[in-house]
Design a protein around this motif. Structure first.
Motif, PDB file in Angstrom:
ATOM      1  N   UNK A  39       0.845  -1.201   0.000  1.00  0.00           N
ATOM      2  CA  UNK A  39       0.000   0.000   0.000  1.00  0.00           C
ATOM      3  C   UNK A  39       0.882   1.254   0.000  1.00  0.00           C
ATOM      4  N   UNK A  40       1.620   1.492  -1.062  1.00  0.00           N
ATOM      5  CA  UNK A  40       2.518   2.655  -1.095  1.00  0.00           C
ATOM      6  C   UNK A  40       1.751   3.968  -0.945  1.00  0.00           C
ATOM      7  N   UNK A  41       2.417   4.924  -0.320  1.00  0.00           N
ATOM      8  CA  UNK A  41       1.856   6.274  -0.143  1.00  0.00           C
ATOM      9  C   UNK A  41       0.617   6.305   0.743  1.00  0.00           C
ATOM     10  N   UNK A  42       0.505   5.328   1.623  1.00  0.00           N
ATOM     11  CA  UNK A  42      -0.601   5.304   2.577  1.00  0.00           C
ATOM     12  C   UNK A  42      -0.050   5.316   3.999  1.00  0.00           C
ATOM     13  N   UNK A  43      -0.802   5.925   4.897  1.00  0.00           N
ATOM     14  CA  UNK A  43      -0.403   5.910   6.304  1.00  0.00           C
ATOM     15  C   UNK A  43      -0.453   4.469   6.794  1.00  0.00           C
ATOM     16  N   UNK A  44       0.558   4.066   7.535  1.00  0.00           N
ATOM     17  CA  UNK A  44       0.714   2.653   7.869  1.00  0.00           C
ATOM     18  C   UNK A  44       1.184   2.502   9.308  1.00  0.00           C
ATOM     19  N   UNK A  45       0.465   1.666  10.069  1.00  0.00           N
ATOM     20  CA  UNK A  45       0.827   1.387  11.462  1.00  0.00           C
ATOM     21  C   UNK A  45       1.185  -0.087  11.614  1.00  0.00           C
ATOM     22  N   UNK A  46       2.195  -0.355  12.397  1.00  0.00           N
ATOM     23  CA  UNK A  46       2.586  -1.737  12.685  1.00  0.00           C
ATOM     24  C   UNK A  46       2.241  -2.069  14.132  1.00  0.00           C
TER      25      UNK A  46
END
Length: 208
Positions: A126-133
């Motif tokens: 999911x490039x260019x998306x806010x991402x949480x781990x």
């Protein structure tokens, strides 16, 4: 097919009709099942395989299920005013849960979407998306569940999603619990394999 009694697998593998099922973690039962497979005539194995194929095409076709879910999600996620975009948190654990979530992206990906999952490697999907781990955990790992809950609490109250979408499993439960505290709408999509019975986590999130 030789598999275990986990999640929706028994709905796909119906022993002895089209395969073998053994308890998860049982090496002895798995060994017995594999030996039985090796001793089963090829003709019988072929018939079992065809029954499994017929069952899958009749009840578990990915394309048709995803199309139905996309239509449903579009109804709940798309704002009435097309110029207004909603903050959406799409969350899942790894493996099939993540794959299923990605297949539903067309229904909500034009909104302000942030994704949360258990592996940093998934960010490339999911490039260019806010991402949480977040960490992964199961009901057998109590400390892991507490850590997951704390991390999700912080994510929810920082991002403040208006809609939370989850394909499972434990992380979706905590996201729904905390999301309800801020008035978020929640959408739970159970495993595509579960057509006869909702998963355990799906039952737990029903009140939220």
């Amino acid at each position: 097919v030789v598999s275990t009694y986990i999640a929706g697998i028994p709905e796909l593998v119906r022993a002895p009709e089209n395969g073998w099922l053994v308890p998860a973690g049982s090496v002895s039962r798995l060994s017995e099942a594999l030996l039985e497979v090796l001793s089963t005539p090829a003709e019988k194995l072929s018939k079992m395989a065809m029954r499994g194929r017929d069952l899958t095409f009749a009840h578990h076709r990915t394309v048709s299920e995803c199309n139905r879910l996309e239509t449903l999600l579009s109804h709940y996620v798309k704002p009435i005013n097309s110029k207004t975009k909603k903050r959406v948190l799409a969350i899942s654990s790894g493996g099939g849960h993540w794959v299923q979530l990605l297949r539903l992206r067309p229904a909500f990906d034009d909104q302000k979407v942030a994704y949360a999952t258990i592996s940093a490697d998934y960010a490339k999907d999911i490039p260019n998306r806010r991402f949480f781990v977040i960490n992964d955990a199961t009901r057998w790992n109590k400390i892991g569940l507490i850590l997951m809950a704390v991390r999700l609490f912080l994510i929810i109250f920082r991002f403040r999603p208006e809609v939370i979408i989850s394909t499972g499993a434990a992380c979706g439960y905590f996201a729904f619990r905390f999301g309800k505290l801020i008035g978020a709408r929640t959408i739970w999509i159970d495993s595509i394999a579960n057509v006869e019975e909702v998963s355990m986590t799906g039952k737990l999130v029903k009140p939220y």
